[in-house]
Design an enzyme around this catalytic site. Sequence first.
Site, mmCIF file in Angstrom:
data_model
loop_
_atom_site.group_PDB
_atom_site.id
_atom_site.type_symbol
_atom_site.label_atom_id
_atom_site.label_comp_id
_atom_site.label_asym_id
_atom_site.label_seq_id
_atom_site.Cartn_x
_atom_site.Cartn_y
_atom_site.Cartn_z
ATOM 1 N N ASP A 8 -38.371 65.192 -8.708
ATOM 2 C CA ASP A 8 -37.401 65.956 -7.931
ATOM 3 C C ASP A 8 -38.048 67.268 -7.514
ATOM 4 O OD1 ASP A 8 -35.686 63.913 -8.463
ATOM 5 O OD2 ASP A 8 -34.274 65.079 -9.678
ATOM 6 N N ASP A 129 -24.372 58.489 -4.741
ATOM 7 C CA ASP A 129 -24.247 59.422 -5.862
ATOM 8 C C ASP A 129 -22.762 59.642 -6.107
ATOM 9 O OD1 ASP A 129 -27.001 59.605 -5.606
ATOM 10 O OD2 ASP A 129 -26.893 61.391 -4.351
#
Length: 244
Positions: A8, A129
């Site tokens: 990330d 998500d």
Amino acid sequence: MILFPAIDLKEGQCVRLKLGEMSQATVYNADPAAQAKAFEEQGFEWLHVVDLDGAFAGTSVNGAAVEAILAATKNPVQLGGGIRTIEQIEAWLDKGLARVILGTVAVRDPDLVRGACRRFPGRIAVGIDARGGYVAVEGWAEISELSAAELAKRFEGAGVAAIIYTDIDRDGVLTGINWEATIDLAEAVDIPVIASGGLASIADIVRMTMPDAAKLEGAISGRALYDGRVDPAEALRILREAQS
């Protein structure tokens, strides 16, 4: 069954968030390209990359770091975060990405996703998500009125290569993947599903080998790998043996 190590990106560095909060970022490596190479050397065969800044900005922000990652590893890379136009998709695929992950735009403009699947077959994934079962967008900052299953079913037959399903409430807190919700989603659609959010230990790796998880494409691991809670060699051995 693939175990995807995660990188990330925030401000050019390799970080992990807690519960999707940008204010709760832990830096694990200032050199994402070196981290990508390390994952390859550990035996991983794919790489999952998210441009966190890009997810909030709505356009790629950590492009230089992603390009450095692509140059550093021979492994196929899938990238999400801030990719919201056909032009951006094409540009990233031309740079060598194996797959582009579309999240917010899958809610805002599903026709764009379908068009991208036709134009780039096998190279478009959808990131779903969810917080409390409902889809979050704009870098997890907004909760929509769509359930994860409702969104996934919109893309049945469209040619989506995979759905990356993240339970935000478990992301980065090492409480274990929400297997029930993830497997329920996988059973609701024909699109391959990748589990994300909360992978905590070797117990989750073993869980990946259970019969009801067989239809998953794999799972993503971030913090558990960086913190040493999951040994790469042991995890990959368990998955190999389960498939032999």
